[in-house]
Design a protein around this motif. Structure first.
Motif, PDB file in Angstrom:
ATOM      1  N   SER A   1       0.844  -1.203   0.000  1.00  0.00           N
ATOM      2  CA  SER A   1       0.000   0.000   0.000  1.00  0.00           C
ATOM      3  C   SER A   1       0.872   1.242   0.000  1.00  0.00           C
ATOM      4  O   SER A   1       2.059   1.187   0.350  1.00  0.00           O
ATOM      5  CB  SER A   1      -0.886   0.015   1.259  1.00  0.00           C
TER       6      SER A   1
ATOM      7  N   GLY B   1       5.423  -4.838  -2.966  1.00  0.00           N
ATOM      8  CA  GLY B   1       4.535  -5.157  -4.081  1.00  0.00           C
ATOM      9  C   GLY B   1       4.187  -6.629  -4.146  1.00  0.00           C
ATOM     10  O   GLY B   1       4.597  -7.414  -3.292  1.00  0.00           O
TER      11      GLY B   1
ATOM     12  N   SER C   1      -2.473 -12.101  -5.004  1.00  0.00           N
ATOM     13  CA  SER C   1      -3.156 -10.927  -5.565  1.00  0.00           C
ATOM     14  C   SER C   1      -4.599 -10.830  -5.061  1.00  0.00           C
ATOM     15  O   SER C   1      -5.158 -11.803  -4.570  1.00  0.00           O
ATOM     16  CB  SER C   1      -3.163 -11.017  -7.085  1.00  0.00           C
TER      17      SER C   1
ATOM     18  N   GLU D   1      -8.286  -5.635  -6.126  1.00  0.00           N
ATOM     19  CA  GLU D   1      -7.755  -4.252  -6.190  1.00  0.00           C
ATOM     20  C   GLU D   1      -6.246  -4.237  -6.389  1.00  0.00           C
ATOM     21  O   GLU D   1      -5.681  -3.243  -6.845  1.00  0.00           O
ATOM     22  CB  GLU D   1      -8.025  -3.445  -4.899  1.00  0.00           C
ATOM     23  N   LYS D   2      -5.597  -5.336  -5.959  1.00  0.00           N
ATOM     24  CA  LYS D   2      -4.126  -5.358  -6.080  1.00  0.00           C
ATOM     25  C   LYS D   2      -3.701  -6.588  -6.876  1.00  0.00           C
ATOM     26  O   LYS D   2      -3.330  -7.619  -6.319  1.00  0.00           O
ATOM     27  CB  LYS D   2      -3.481  -5.375  -4.694  1.00  0.00           C
TER      28      LYS D   2
ATOM     29  N   THR E   1       1.386  -5.267  -8.975  1.00  0.00           N
ATOM     30  CA  THR E   1       1.199  -3.974  -8.300  1.00  0.00           C
ATOM     31  C   THR E   1       2.405  -3.749  -7.380  1.00  0.00           C
ATOM     32  O   THR E   1       2.687  -4.578  -6.514  1.00  0.00           O
ATOM     33  CB  THR E   1      -0.086  -3.991  -7.429  1.00  0.00           C
TER      34      THR E   1
ATOM     35  N   TYR F   1       4.570  -0.632  -5.110  1.00  0.00           N
ATOM     36  CA  TYR F   1       4.735   0.759  -4.645  1.00  0.00           C
ATOM     37  C   TYR F   1       6.221   0.996  -4.404  1.00  0.00           C
ATOM     38  O   TYR F   1       6.896   0.155  -3.803  1.00  0.00           O
ATOM     39  CB  TYR F   1       3.968   0.988  -3.347  1.00  0.00           C
TER      40      TYR F   1
ATOM     41  N   LYS G   1       2.976   4.430  -7.631  1.00  0.00           N
ATOM     42  CA  LYS G   1       2.355   3.113  -7.809  1.00  0.00           C
ATOM     43  C   LYS G   1       2.653   2.627  -9.228  1.00  0.00           C
ATOM     44  O   LYS G   1       2.416   3.349 -10.195  1.00  0.00           O
ATOM     45  CB  LYS G   1       0.842   3.222  -7.599  1.00  0.00           C
TER      46      LYS G   1
ATOM     47  N   SER H   1       2.426  -0.698 -12.168  1.00  0.00           N
ATOM     48  CA  SER H   1       1.776  -1.958 -12.536  1.00  0.00           C
ATOM     49  C   SER H   1       2.653  -2.633 -13.579  1.00  0.00           C
ATOM     50  O   SER H   1       2.741  -2.156 -14.711  1.00  0.00           O
ATOM     51  CB  SER H   1       0.406  -1.698 -13.162  1.00  0.00           C
TER      52      SER H   1
END
Ligand code: ATP
Length: 407
Positions: free
Chosen positions: A325, A350, A357, A360-361, A365, A367, A380, A382
């Motif tokens: 997050s 990540g 997973s 939403e993530k 993903t 950070y 963030k 991807s």
């Protein structure tokens, strides 16, 4: 000029070893503008070695053969090549004494079979081997160039560099520069330089991508590097105008080397807090000697428990936002600075996959956070691909974030 590589060795055919020699030689030949059209692997068999040599000589100008030069019965390369070309093998007294010297220096008894290595193809140029006993050979035969090198990469690579780079560079007189970019995809990068690619005024441009990085190779034909540099200058300047700070180097340097150089130049120290990359960023930053000048240390905090104990991330923050997050990434970078007094704190958290997973993530993903001069920024990302690719992309993106911070 067309080149072809033949690797001799039954171990290669049965999958015991990987043909890294072909990769190494291809890469070097391409750097010098020599196109490699075929890679062949053949076992330790006299008839089949001659068969592949016959095919190679019918379609290529340069044939590089590696392996099968040792002293044992199954080392047949030299004999097969000489039989095929109808060249005799003759003893070379210099090589014989260097083999004797080699064994004497190492206190090993030389056996009769080692003398086999002192036989050289008549009329060939002998390529001395500093790392082993098997010499290599260069044979000029009916306008075709045949290069024979020993199999072990530790022996083959320096021999290739010492003897062939000089020789091929002279033949090809190709001069290249590599412009390395981060933060622009390969197709976008290519689109931005399509006009330059199509112009083709004696300058060739080609793009390659690797873990989020794009390299543009700019090549020309020149008498020497000074002339090459002069001819490429305006194209390189144009690339700098078009890509700006997305170019991390136009020298022969990796992203991690460039970041290390910037940290040193700016006299900055760094502490890294890593989760999904498992120490990869720390590894890359410390790959080269001299890292102690800027790298204070790295904390690999994989579990929530470790993040709480060693990075002081409050349990409630982990509970509320999850380990992957913006909030946790921010705290990781800030606490790395607070705990070590580093100038820069870098954090990565990540989902590298394949599991872990959520809707939403999704996998990929990541950070990345950077804390410097009292300010923290979190990005963030991807990423696509498998676990290895995602981790490498995350590490490279982290290095790039440090680089941009230092610019
Ligand atoms: P030596 O003098 O050591 O016998 P050689 O020229 O006879 O050298 P080989 O016997 O064919 O070479 O191979 C020796 C070792 O070199 C192999 O066991 C392998 O570890 C390495 N090797 C050979 N060919 C390759 C190749 N194409 N790519 C990578 N490694 C190779």
């Amino acid at each position: 000029m067309k080149a072809e590589i033949i690797a001799v060795g039954t171990e290669l055919l049965i999958g015991q070893i990987t043909n890294t020699n072909a990769r190494y030689i291809s890469e070097k030949l391409n750097e010098y503008g020599v196109s490699v059209f075929f890679h062949t692997v053949v076992g330790d068999n006299n008839g089949r070695i001659k068969e592949v040599l016959h095919t190679a000589l019918s379609r290529s100008d340069i044939v590089v053969i590696t392996g099968g030069l040792g002293p044992t019965e199954d080392d047949l390369t030299k004999e097969a090549v000489c039989e095929y070309l109808d060249i005799r093998l003759e003893i070379d007294e210099d090589i014989l004494s260097s083999i004797e010297e080699y064994f004497k220096n190492r206190n090993i008894t030389m056996v009769q079979s080692n003398i086999k290595q002192a036989y050289v193809p008549a009329g060939s140029v002998v390529l001395y081997n500093q790392k082993g006993t098997a010499p290599g050979f260069f044979i000029d035969h009916n306008e075709k160039k045949i290069v024979i090198l020993p199999g072990p990469p530790v022996e083959m690579e320096p021999m290739f560099d010492d003897y062939l780079k000089k020789y091929i560079a002279k033949e090809a007189t190709v001069y290249s520069r590599f412009i390395n970019i981060f933060g622009v995809g390969e197709s976008i990068a290519e689109e931005r330089i399509l006009d330059l690619i199509h112009r083709q005024s004696g300058i060739t441009l080609a793009t390659y991508a690797n873990f989020g990085q794009v390299t543009i190779r700019v090549t020309t034909i020149a008498e020497n590097s000074a002339e090459g540099e002069k001819k490429l200058k305006s194209t390189i300047d144009e690339l700098h105008t078009r890509f700006g700070n997305d170019i991390y180097t136009d020298e022969d340097k990796s992203l991690s080397e460039k970041v290390a150089e910037l940290l040193c130049k700016n006299s900055k120290t760094i502490c890294v807090a890593e989760s999904c990359t498992g120490g990869l960023v720390s590894k890359m930053l410390t790959d080269r000697a001299g890292a102690s000048k800027f790298f204070l240390g790295g904390i690999v905090a994989y579990s929530n428990f470790f993040k709480m104990i060693y990075l002081s991330i409050p349990g409630e923050v982990l509970e509320k936002h999850g380990a992957v997050s913006e909030a946790v990434c921010r705290s990781m970078a800030e606490n790395a600075v607070r705990m070590t007094n580093a100038d820069i704190g870098l954090s990565v958290t990540g989902i590298a996959g394949p599991g872990g997973s959520t809707a939403e993530k999704p996998v990929g993903t990541v950070y990345i956070g950077i804390c410097s001069k009292g300010t923290t920024r979190v990005k963030k990302c991807s990423f696509n691909g498998d676990r290895n690719k995602i981790r490498n992309m995350a590490a490279a993106a982290s290095l790039d974030m440090i680089r941009r911070e230092l610019l």
